[in-house]
Design an enzyme around this catalytic site. Structure first.
Site, short mmCIF file in Angstrom:
data_model
loop_
_atom_site.label_atom_id
_atom_site.label_comp_id
_atom_site.label_asym_id
_atom_site.label_seq_id
_atom_site.Cartn_x
_atom_site.Cartn_y
_atom_site.Cartn_z
N CYS A 115 4.53 -7.10 8.10
CA CYS A 115 5.08 -6.07 9.00
C CYS A 115 4.36 -6.01 10.35
CB CYS A 115 5.01 -4.71 8.31
SG CYS A 115 5.72 -4.75 6.67
N HIS A 255 5.95 0.56 13.39
CA HIS A 255 6.60 -0.07 12.24
C HIS A 255 7.31 1.03 11.44
CE1 HIS A 255 7.45 -2.19 8.66
NE2 HIS A 255 6.41 -1.76 7.97
N ASN A 285 12.91 -0.10 5.98
CA ASN A 285 11.76 -0.90 6.41
C ASN A 285 12.19 -2.37 6.43
OD1 ASN A 285 9.42 -2.43 6.47
ND2 ASN A 285 8.28 -1.12 5.06
O1 UT7 Z 1 5.94 -2.22 5.25
C1 UT7 Z 1 4.69 -2.41 4.68
C2 UT7 Z 1 4.04 -1.18 4.59
N1 UT7 Z 1 4.60 -0.43 3.48
C3 UT7 Z 1 4.44 0.85 3.49
O2 UT7 Z 1 3.92 1.36 4.44
C4 UT7 Z 1 4.81 1.62 2.25
C5 UT7 Z 1 3.75 2.62 1.99
N2 UT7 Z 1 4.00 3.46 0.82
C6 UT7 Z 1 4.96 4.42 0.82
O3 UT7 Z 1 5.73 4.56 1.76
C7 UT7 Z 1 5.00 5.35 -0.37
O4 UT7 Z 1 3.87 5.13 -1.16
C8 UT7 Z 1 6.27 5.19 -1.24
C9 UT7 Z 1 7.49 5.67 -0.50
C10 UT7 Z 1 6.44 3.74 -1.66
C11 UT7 Z 1 6.13 6.01 -2.51
O5 UT7 Z 1 5.90 7.37 -2.17
P1 UT7 Z 1 4.71 8.18 -2.81
O6 UT7 Z 1 4.81 9.55 -2.33
O7 UT7 Z 1 3.44 7.41 -2.52
O8 UT7 Z 1 5.07 8.10 -4.33
P2 UT7 Z 1 4.16 7.58 -5.54
O9 UT7 Z 1 4.14 6.10 -5.58
O10 UT7 Z 1 2.85 8.32 -5.52
O11 UT7 Z 1 4.99 8.10 -6.76
C12 UT7 Z 1 5.20 9.51 -7.02
C13 UT7 Z 1 6.15 9.64 -8.17
C14 UT7 Z 1 5.81 8.75 -9.35
O12 UT7 Z 1 6.13 9.44 -10.54
P3 UT7 Z 1 4.96 10.17 -11.38
O13 UT7 Z 1 4.02 9.08 -11.78
O14 UT7 Z 1 4.33 11.16 -10.45
O15 UT7 Z 1 5.71 10.78 -12.49
C15 UT7 Z 1 6.75 7.59 -9.21
O16 UT7 Z 1 7.05 6.97 -10.43
O17 UT7 Z 1 7.47 9.25 -7.75
C16 UT7 Z 1 7.98 8.26 -8.63
N3 UT7 Z 1 8.84 7.37 -7.88
C17 UT7 Z 1 10.13 7.61 -7.67
N4 UT7 Z 1 10.93 8.63 -8.06
C18 UT7 Z 1 12.21 8.58 -7.66
C19 UT7 Z 1 8.50 6.21 -7.27
N5 UT7 Z 1 9.58 5.69 -6.66
C20 UT7 Z 1 10.60 6.55 -6.90
C21 UT7 Z 1 11.96 6.55 -6.53
N6 UT7 Z 1 12.72 7.59 -6.92
N7 UT7 Z 1 12.50 5.57 -5.77
#
Ligand code: UT7
Length: 332
Positions: A115, A255, A285
């Site tokens: 990215c 980005h 993204n």
């Molecule tokens: O381009 C390269 C750079 N990439 C980035 O910058 C991405 C950086 N990361 C992010 O943008 C975020 O971490 C995400 C959008 C990928 C995820 O958001 P988050 O707030 O960090 O969620 P998390 O991974 O901490 O997950 C929270 C909860 C989990 O459930 P539990 O364990 O709390 O029960 C996940 O399983 O949300 C769940 N979850 C979802 N739920 C519904 C993860 N993905 C999804 C989904 N829909 N798509």
């Protein structure tokens, strides 16, 4: 003041027509429009049709940028394509593009910095222009990440999209162009965002395909933590090299990873939201394509005025990060 600086002479972008909305994704994995919008800000993304690959989107963006710059392909000295989703492992997408454009005098190579790739490639281009070695350089960020996504993995499939953005760099008056940049890497974080199989460490086999190891994997929380930290740090370093301050930023072109990353990063820099180019709601993204698409779309919408200070920032797999400060040289 430098005599010649590398500045943008023209921009272009291309997005496939097909839209994949959050509501479409609700039917594919256990997710919801509400979760995706709240956690990422993304509403929909574009997906390349079956016959379209990265070089095709790069070609469309390149043609628009060349026309915008008012130059022909045979004037190009170099083509750099930043991508992590090249058409094939070899030849490079840049070589394919060189052939498609008929850019007979251009050297061509791909650059892998995920990215951060477009800003990495732009800073490489700037060295060739400022040294006088090359006069016209085409820099592209292009990705077809939809081919590397596991459409059953809700951690990744809701985030990424396809597209391409392009810029033609050439010498501009020393007051304008790229005034400062900062590049960085932390290879220790390489496992946070990777595609494990298909390379020399883990060659393609029936087992790797069965185990879905050719798909992108991401530790979202770790990448998020890294991104919000590096966002402001790298821009401050670029500002220092440009001898400018936070308050001098007219436009932030980040980005397009996640609206929460952008908001947190911008807050630390005290840049208000109305000065930030955001299109992740429409395109998601697009990795290396995200910064040049945002830049080109805004440029074609006549958002930037001559003399505006732009701060570009990227961060992602590697881990890598990159930022640059440029003074917009084009009359609109
Ligand atoms: O381009 C390269 C750079 N990439 C980035 O910058 C991405 C950086 N990361 C992010 O943008 C975020 O971490 C995400 C959008 C990928 C995820 O958001 P988050 O707030 O960090 O969620 P998390 O991974 O901490 O997950 C929270 C909860 C989990 O459930 P539990 O364990 O709390 O029960 C996940 O399983 O949300 C769940 N979850 C979802 N739920 C519904 C993860 N993905 C999804 C989904 N829909 N798509």
């Amino acid at each position: 003041m430098k005599k010649n600086r590398a500045g943008i002479l023209g921009t272009g972008f291309y997005l496939p027509d097909e839209k994949l909305t959050n509501f479409d994704l609700e039917k594919m994995v256990d997710t919801s429009d509400e979760w995706i919008v709240e956690r990422t800000g993304i509403h929909e993304r574009r997906i390349a049709g079956k016959t379209m690959a990265t070089s095709d989107m790069a070609f469309n963006a390149a043609k628009m940028a060349l026309e915008d710059a008012g130059i022909t392909p045979d004037e190009l000295d170099l083509i750099i394509v930043a991508t992590i989703s090249s058409d094939r492992i070899i030849p490079s997408t840049a070589c394919m593009l060189q052939n498609m454009l008929g850019a007979a005098h251009a050297a061509a190579f791909d650059l892998t910095a995920a990215c951060s790739g477009f800003i990495y490639a732009s800073s490489v281009a700037a060295q060739f222009i400022e040294s006088g070695v090359y006069k016209k350089i085409l820099v592209i960020g292009a990705e077809t990440l939809s081919r590397f996504i596991n459409w059953q993995d809700r951690n990744t499939c809701v985030i990424f999209g396809d597209g391409a953005g392009a810029a033609v760099y050439g010498a501009v008056d020393g007051e304008y162009g790229i005034l400062g940049f900062d590049l960085g890497a932390d290879g220790a974080g390489g496992d946070y965002l990777d595609i494990p199989a298909g390379g020399s460490r883990c060659p393609a086999s029936i087992e790797t395909v069965e185990n879905k190891l050719h798909y992108l994997r991401m530790n979202g929380r770790e990448v998020f933590r890294f991104s919000v930290k590096i966002f402001g740090e790298t821009i401050l370093k670029s500002l220092e090299k440009a001898d400018l301050q936070k308050k001098d930023i007219d436009w932030l072109v980040p980005h397009q990873a996640n609206i929460r990353i952008i908001k947190t990063g911008a807050k630390r820099l005290a840049v208000p939201m109305e000065k930030i180019i955001v299109n992740l709601d429409k395109y998601g993204n697009t990795s290396a394509a995200s910064v040049p698409i945002a830049l080109a779309e805004a440029a074609h919408n006549k958002v930037f005025k001559k003399g505006d200070i732009l701060a570009l920032v990227g961060f992602g797999a590697g881990l890598t990060w990159a930022s640059c400060i440029m003074k917009w040289s084009r009359e609109e």
